[in-house]
Design an enzyme around this catalytic site. Structure first.
Site, PDB file in Angstrom:
ATOM      1  N   THR A  62      15.639   9.999  31.931  1.00 33.02           N
ATOM      2  CA  THR A  62      16.632   9.926  30.861  1.00 33.02           C
ATOM      3  C   THR A  62      16.154  10.719  29.649  1.00 33.02           C
ATOM      4  O   THR A  62      14.959  10.976  29.482  1.00 33.02           O
ATOM      5  CB  THR A  62      16.878   8.477  30.411  1.00 33.02           C
ATOM      6  N   SER A  64      15.862  10.060  25.833  1.00 29.10           N
ATOM      7  CA  SER A  64      15.820   8.830  25.052  1.00 29.10           C
ATOM      8  C   SER A  64      16.899   8.805  23.979  1.00 29.10           C
ATOM      9  O   SER A  64      17.451   9.838  23.589  1.00 29.10           O
ATOM     10  CB  SER A  64      14.445   8.680  24.382  1.00 29.10           C
ATOM     11  N   HIS A  69      13.732   8.799  19.438  1.00 25.65           N
ATOM     12  CA  HIS A  69      13.152  10.093  19.120  1.00 25.65           C
ATOM     13  C   HIS A  69      12.729  10.157  17.661  1.00 25.65           C
ATOM     14  O   HIS A  69      11.637  10.642  17.335  1.00 25.65           O
ATOM     15  CB  HIS A  69      14.155  11.213  19.416  1.00 25.65           C
ATOM     16  N   SER A  91      14.090  17.080  29.162  1.00 19.99           N
ATOM     17  CA  SER A  91      15.134  18.020  28.731  1.00 19.99           C
ATOM     18  C   SER A  91      14.601  19.110  27.814  1.00 19.99           C
ATOM     19  O   SER A  91      15.257  20.124  27.612  1.00 19.99           O
ATOM     20  CB  SER A  91      16.237  17.262  27.996  1.00 19.99           C
ATOM     21  N   ASP A 144       0.695  17.641  35.825  1.00 20.44           N
ATOM     22  CA  ASP A 144       0.512  16.192  35.905  1.00 20.44           C
ATOM     23  C   ASP A 144       0.291  15.632  34.500  1.00 20.44           C
ATOM     24  O   ASP A 144      -0.702  15.932  33.851  1.00 20.44           O
ATOM     25  CB  ASP A 144      -0.688  15.888  36.802  1.00 20.44           C
ATOM     26  N   GLY A 145       1.214  14.782  34.046  1.00 20.93           N
ATOM     27  CA  GLY A 145       1.105  14.212  32.705  1.00 20.93           C
ATOM     28  C   GLY A 145      -0.107  13.331  32.518  1.00 20.93           C
ATOM     29  O   GLY A 145      -0.622  13.206  31.400  1.00 20.93           O
ATOM     30  N   GLN A 220       8.521   9.637  41.687  1.00 20.00           N
ATOM     31  CA  GLN A 220       9.721   9.876  40.897  1.00 20.00           C
ATOM     32  C   GLN A 220      10.879  10.365  41.767  1.00 20.00           C
ATOM     33  O   GLN A 220      12.009   9.913  41.616  1.00 20.00           O
ATOM     34  CB  GLN A 220       9.428  10.914  39.796  1.00 20.00           C
TER      35      GLN A 220
END
Length: 222
Positions: A62, A64, A69, A91, A144-145, A220
């Site tokens: 999504t 946010s 934000h 996004s 990779d976060g 995910q």
């Protein structure tokens, strides 16, 4: 909050967020005015761009709500010339906001493990604020976060998905004095402002939240 801070246009949305005390500083105010949220929505959700609520952008992700934000941007204490990391950049909108704040002397790096989102987010920024890409202010990469970008250090780090615990790699990449703003938890989640000092890590609880999980690419997609 999610209904009180909506608007009919991006400017009206931002003005309402400011009026309700969610936007506190000039830098965040000007950045959120300059970046049109509608340009970071999937086509079927553009009608809801200026509602203060989260919206799906596909891939179980999504964008946010605007009030979230605004809250996170304020907590990051971003300033011109800084280098900032956005984990789970989705996004691309947070990268765009931060790019407006850090300016030409700064750098914003976004990281996401879904290639299609990386490509889409770059196109979103090109359509909304092409100078951020053309001038090399914003760079978004596939990765990779949990690992971040180990070759770099950052004045601030924003995480847009909830980690089971704060990744040590991100703490290691945070400069002394920097802020790591991250949602933590699984079913029950909390937003933390993590500050790195010379001799310790300070974890400040901000509020309860509900974010998509920071997980592996396979999890995910499934």
């Amino acid at each position: 909050m999610s209904w009180r801070s909506s608007g009919k246009t991006n400017i009206e949305l931002v003005e309402t967020l400011k009026k309700n005390g969610l936007i506190k500083t000039t830098g965040v105010y000007e950045a959120m005015k300059a970046v049109d949220r509608k340009n970071y929505m999937i086509e079927s959700h553009k009608t809801y761009a200026y509602q203060d609520s989260p919206q799906s952008i596909g891939y179980s992700v999504t964008i946010s709500a605007p009030h979230m934000h605004a809250m996170q941007l304020e907590l990051l204490h971003a300033e011109p010339g800084q280098t900032i990391l956005d984990v789970g950049s989705g996004s691309g909108i947070i990268c765009a906001y931060l790019g407006k704040i850090v300016g030409k002397e700064g750098k914003v790096y976004g990281i996401d493990h879904i290639k299609e989102l990386v490509d889409w987010s770059i196109e979103n920024i090109k359509n909304d604020s092409p100078d951020l890409i053309e001038d090399g202010i914003v760079n978004i990469v596939e990765g990779d976060g949990f690992v971040g970008l180990p070759d770099l250090t950052f004045d601030a780090i924003h995480v847009g998905a909830a980690a089971p615990e704060i990744p040590q790699a991100l703490i290691d990449q945070l400069k002394v004095g920097g802020h790591l703003v991250i949602p933590v938890g699984t079913y029950s989640q909390s937003l933390y402002d993590v500050i790195k000092t010379e001799d310790k890590i300070v974890q400040n609880y901000i509020t309860g939240v509900r974010f998509v999980p920071l997980c592996s690419k396979k999890e995910q997609i499934n």
